[in-house]
Design a protein around this motif. Structure first.
Motif, PDB file in Angstrom:
ATOM      1  N   ASP A  24      -5.624 -57.453  32.100  1.00 43.26           N
ATOM      2  CA  ASP A  24      -6.679 -58.067  31.305  1.00 43.26           C
ATOM      3  C   ASP A  24      -6.321 -58.161  29.638  1.00 43.26           C
ATOM      4  O   ASP A  24      -5.620 -56.743  29.463  1.00 43.26           O
ATOM      5  CB  ASP A  24      -8.191 -57.503  31.292  1.00 43.26           C
ATOM      6  CG  ASP A  24      -8.844 -57.952  32.606  1.00 43.26           C
ATOM      7  OD1 ASP A  24      -8.802 -58.840  32.912  1.00 43.26           O
ATOM      8  OD2 ASP A  24      -9.596 -56.799  32.955  1.00 43.26           O
ATOM      9  N   LEU A  25      -5.937 -59.090  28.918  1.00 44.83           N
ATOM     10  CA  LEU A  25      -5.810 -59.038  27.641  1.00 44.83           C
ATOM     11  C   LEU A  25      -6.781 -57.985  26.943  1.00 44.83           C
ATOM     12  O   LEU A  25      -8.099 -58.280  27.149  1.00 44.83           O
ATOM     13  CB  LEU A  25      -5.657 -60.477  26.905  1.00 44.83           C
ATOM     14  CG  LEU A  25      -5.272 -60.587  25.456  1.00 44.83           C
ATOM     15  CD1 LEU A  25      -3.617 -60.251  25.694  1.00 44.83           C
ATOM     16  CD2 LEU A  25      -5.645 -62.017  25.305  1.00 44.83           C
ATOM     17  N   SER A  26      -6.610 -57.551  25.953  1.00 49.17           N
ATOM     18  CA  SER A  26      -7.561 -56.824  24.947  1.00 49.17           C
ATOM     19  C   SER A  26      -7.271 -57.050  23.636  1.00 49.17           C
ATOM     20  O   SER A  26      -6.095 -57.455  23.229  1.00 49.17           O
ATOM     21  CB  SER A  26      -7.277 -55.242  25.475  1.00 49.17           C
ATOM     22  OG  SER A  26      -6.041 -54.748  24.725  1.00 49.17           O
ATOM     23  N   PRO A  27      -8.158 -57.051  22.656  1.00 50.11           N
ATOM     24  CA  PRO A  27      -8.069 -57.121  21.379  1.00 50.11           C
ATOM     25  C   PRO A  27      -6.918 -56.396  20.697  1.00 50.11           C
ATOM     26  O   PRO A  27      -6.421 -56.895  19.669  1.00 50.11           O
ATOM     27  CB  PRO A  27      -9.345 -56.598  20.768  1.00 50.11           C
ATOM     28  CG  PRO A  27     -10.505 -56.699  21.882  1.00 50.11           C
ATOM     29  CD  PRO A  27      -9.523 -56.488  23.203  1.00 50.11           C
ATOM     30  N   ARG A  28      -6.444 -55.036  21.253  1.00 48.82           N
ATOM     31  CA  ARG A  28      -5.390 -54.557  20.695  1.00 48.82           C
ATOM     32  C   ARG A  28      -4.045 -55.164  20.885  1.00 48.82           C
ATOM     33  O   ARG A  28      -3.311 -54.916  20.442  1.00 48.82           O
ATOM     34  CB  ARG A  28      -5.424 -53.042  21.362  1.00 48.82           C
ATOM     35  CG  ARG A  28      -5.147 -53.091  22.912  1.00 48.82           C
ATOM     36  CD  ARG A  28      -5.078 -51.503  23.204  1.00 48.82           C
ATOM     37  NE  ARG A  28      -4.650 -51.486  24.670  1.00 48.82           N
ATOM     38  CZ  ARG A  28      -3.719 -51.590  25.397  1.00 48.82           C
ATOM     39  NH1 ARG A  28      -2.723 -52.169  24.771  1.00 48.82           N
ATOM     40  NH2 ARG A  28      -3.992 -51.685  26.695  1.00 48.82           N
ATOM     41  N   ASP A  29      -4.078 -56.290  21.882  1.00 55.00           N
ATOM     42  CA  ASP A  29      -2.880 -56.890  22.161  1.00 55.00           C
ATOM     43  C   ASP A  29      -2.577 -57.973  21.206  1.00 55.00           C
ATOM     44  O   ASP A  29      -1.516 -58.505  21.081  1.00 55.00           O
ATOM     45  CB  ASP A  29      -3.092 -57.324  23.852  1.00 55.00           C
ATOM     46  CG  ASP A  29      -2.976 -56.677  24.691  1.00 55.00           C
ATOM     47  OD1 ASP A  29      -2.294 -55.790  24.600  1.00 55.00           O
ATOM     48  OD2 ASP A  29      -3.706 -56.820  25.749  1.00 55.00           O
ATOM     49  N   LEU A  30      -3.646 -58.520  20.633  1.00 56.48           N
ATOM     50  CA  LEU A  30      -3.524 -59.649  19.620  1.00 56.48           C
ATOM     51  C   LEU A  30      -2.414 -59.615  18.742  1.00 56.48           C
ATOM     52  O   LEU A  30      -1.855 -60.758  18.474  1.00 56.48           O
ATOM     53  CB  LEU A  30      -4.758 -59.845  19.045  1.00 56.48           C
ATOM     54  CG  LEU A  30      -5.907 -60.510  19.852  1.00 56.48           C
ATOM     55  CD1 LEU A  30      -7.114 -60.744  19.156  1.00 56.48           C
ATOM     56  CD2 LEU A  30      -5.409 -61.711  20.937  1.00 56.48           C
ATOM     57  N   PRO A  31      -1.939 -58.513  17.822  1.00 56.07           N
ATOM     58  CA  PRO A  31      -1.085 -58.531  16.917  1.00 56.07           C
ATOM     59  C   PRO A  31       0.333 -58.845  17.516  1.00 56.07           C
ATOM     60  O   PRO A  31       1.408 -59.067  16.950  1.00 56.07           O
ATOM     61  CB  PRO A  31      -0.876 -56.932  16.166  1.00 56.07           C
ATOM     62  CG  PRO A  31      -2.414 -56.515  16.507  1.00 56.07           C
ATOM     63  CD  PRO A  31      -2.726 -57.343  17.829  1.00 56.07           C
ATOM     64  N   ALA A  32       0.504 -58.427  19.107  1.00 57.55           N
ATOM     65  CA  ALA A  32       1.555 -58.669  19.588  1.00 57.55           C
ATOM     66  C   ALA A  32       1.858 -60.220  20.273  1.00 57.55           C
ATOM     67  O   ALA A  32       2.636 -60.465  20.910  1.00 57.55           O
ATOM     68  CB  ALA A  32       1.949 -57.684  20.785  1.00 57.55           C
ATOM     69  N   CYS A  33       0.818 -60.901  19.953  1.00 55.07           N
ATOM     70  CA  CYS A  33       0.828 -62.280  20.706  1.00 55.07           C
ATOM     71  C   CYS A  33       0.758 -63.287  19.515  1.00 55.07           C
ATOM     72  O   CYS A  33       0.326 -64.316  19.687  1.00 55.07           O
ATOM     73  CB  CYS A  33      -0.620 -62.469  21.476  1.00 55.07           C
ATOM     74  SG  CYS A  33      -0.850 -61.441  22.814  1.00 55.07           S
ATOM     75  N   THR A  34       1.425 -62.990  18.338  1.00 57.23           N
ATOM     76  CA  THR A  34       1.444 -63.878  17.474  1.00 57.23           C
ATOM     77  C   THR A  34       2.462 -65.134  17.742  1.00 57.23           C
ATOM     78  O   THR A  34       2.507 -66.161  17.508  1.00 57.23           O
ATOM     79  CB  THR A  34       1.870 -63.560  16.124  1.00 57.23           C
ATOM     80  OG1 THR A  34       3.328 -62.821  16.248  1.00 57.23           O
ATOM     81  CG2 THR A  34       1.169 -62.457  15.335  1.00 57.23           C
ATOM     82  N   TRP A  35       3.317 -65.105  18.956  1.00 56.87           N
ATOM     83  CA  TRP A  35       4.140 -66.073  19.258  1.00 56.87           C
ATOM     84  C   TRP A  35       3.372 -67.222  19.974  1.00 56.87           C
ATOM     85  O   TRP A  35       3.636 -68.331  20.153  1.00 56.87           O
ATOM     86  CB  TRP A  35       5.174 -65.593  20.578  1.00 56.87           C
ATOM     87  CG  TRP A  35       4.624 -64.706  21.576  1.00 56.87           C
ATOM     88  CD1 TRP A  35       4.169 -63.278  21.457  1.00 56.87           C
ATOM     89  CD2 TRP A  35       3.989 -65.365  22.823  1.00 56.87           C
ATOM     90  NE1 TRP A  35       3.755 -62.801  22.452  1.00 56.87           N
ATOM     91  CE2 TRP A  35       3.270 -64.085  23.301  1.00 56.87           C
ATOM     92  CE3 TRP A  35       3.741 -66.470  23.062  1.00 56.87           C
ATOM     93  CZ2 TRP A  35       2.821 -64.075  24.526  1.00 56.87           C
ATOM     94  CZ3 TRP A  35       3.095 -66.540  24.401  1.00 56.87           C
ATOM     95  CH2 TRP A  35       2.498 -65.382  25.066  1.00 56.87           C
ATOM     96  N   SER A  36       1.979 -67.055  20.501  1.00 56.40           N
ATOM     97  CA  SER A  36       1.070 -67.797  21.133  1.00 56.40           C
ATOM     98  C   SER A  36       0.624 -69.054  20.359  1.00 56.40           C
ATOM     99  O   SER A  36       0.036 -69.860  21.042  1.00 56.40           O
ATOM    100  CB  SER A  36       0.354 -67.115  22.089  1.00 56.40           C
ATOM    101  OG  SER A  36      -0.836 -66.570  21.079  1.00 56.40           O
ATOM    102  N   GLY A  37       0.636 -68.970  18.941  1.00 56.16           N
ATOM    103  CA  GLY A  37      -0.086 -69.751  18.322  1.00 56.16           C
ATOM    104  C   GLY A  37      -0.559 -69.323  16.722  1.00 56.16           C
ATOM    105  O   GLY A  37      -0.157 -68.018  16.542  1.00 56.16           O
ATOM    106  N   SER A  38      -0.936 -69.721  15.965  1.00 59.67           N
ATOM    107  CA  SER A  38      -1.403 -69.503  14.728  1.00 59.67           C
ATOM    108  C   SER A  38      -2.446 -68.592  14.564  1.00 59.67           C
ATOM    109  O   SER A  38      -3.018 -68.283  15.478  1.00 59.67           O
ATOM    110  CB  SER A  38      -1.891 -71.029  14.246  1.00 59.67           C
ATOM    111  OG  SER A  38      -3.184 -71.376  14.435  1.00 59.67           O
ATOM    112  N   ALA A  39      -2.597 -68.288  13.376  1.00 58.56           N
ATOM    113  CA  ALA A  39      -3.752 -67.108  13.165  1.00 58.56           C
ATOM    114  C   ALA A  39      -5.230 -67.860  13.738  1.00 58.56           C
ATOM    115  O   ALA A  39      -6.171 -67.091  14.059  1.00 58.56           O
ATOM    116  CB  ALA A  39      -3.792 -66.879  11.656  1.00 58.56           C
TER     117      ALA A  39
END
Length: 173
Positions: A24-39
């Motif tokens: 499962d994706l978690s909120p703590r992963d979001l900084p590492a997911c900038t490649w997936s799209g804009s802010a």
């Protein structure tokens, strides 16, 4: 397993094989997911993670051994009755074509089946033939078209509306 082949000019050809896992994706992963799209996109993913906490959706991450997401995507159980709707599927651009999208889709289908549903659906933009070809290879069949739209944040912070036409695809599980 993820296989990466390097063919650089300054070093010998090399093949690197890494195990990957799905969780499962978690909120703590979001900084590492900038490649997936804009802010703006990442704020949308964050809202979907709140829905996941209530069981309305699942949001998956394919991760490397150091637990970094290299592919992410969601399954919405409320979008279409009797089906799990796969959406926001993305693979780190440098690793596309390495089987991560297939792994992500298959893991999502397994989640759909565990919910007692026997159909997976998705929408793919008409101007994304590479993604559509993947879904067709995985057994998805086009059954219609519909427009879609969302807001995108530009590099200068401005918001613009993105409008597109999508092909609706489904697969019985």
């Amino acid at each position: 397993m993820l296989h990466v082949v390097s063919t650089g000019h300054d070093f010998a050809d090399a093949t690197v094989t890494l195990p990957v896992g799905v969780r499962d994706l978690s909120p703590r992963d979001l900084p590492a997911c900038t490649w997936s799209g804009s802010a703006t996109h990442l704020r949308s993913v964050e809202r979907e993670l709140a829905r996941a906490a209530h069981g309305e959706v699942d949001y998956l991450a394919v991760c490397t051994p150091v637990d970094l997401p290299v592919a992410i995507g969601g399954i919405d159980y409320q979008a279409r009755e009797g089906a799990g709707t796969l959406w926001q599927l993305a693979v780190l651009p440098a690793l596309q074509g390495r089987g991560l999208g297939t792994l992500l889709v298959r893991a999502a289908e397994q989640r759909v089946r565990h919910r007692g549903l026997r159909r997976a659906e998705l929408a793919v933009e008409e101007d994304n033939p590479r993604a559509r070809a993947l879904y067709e290879r995985l057994g998805y069949v086009a059954y219609g078209r519909e427009p879609d739209a969302w807001d995108e944040e530009g590099p200068d912070g401005s918001i613009r509306r993105h409008e597109t036409m999508c092909v609706l695809m489904g697969r019985d599980l």
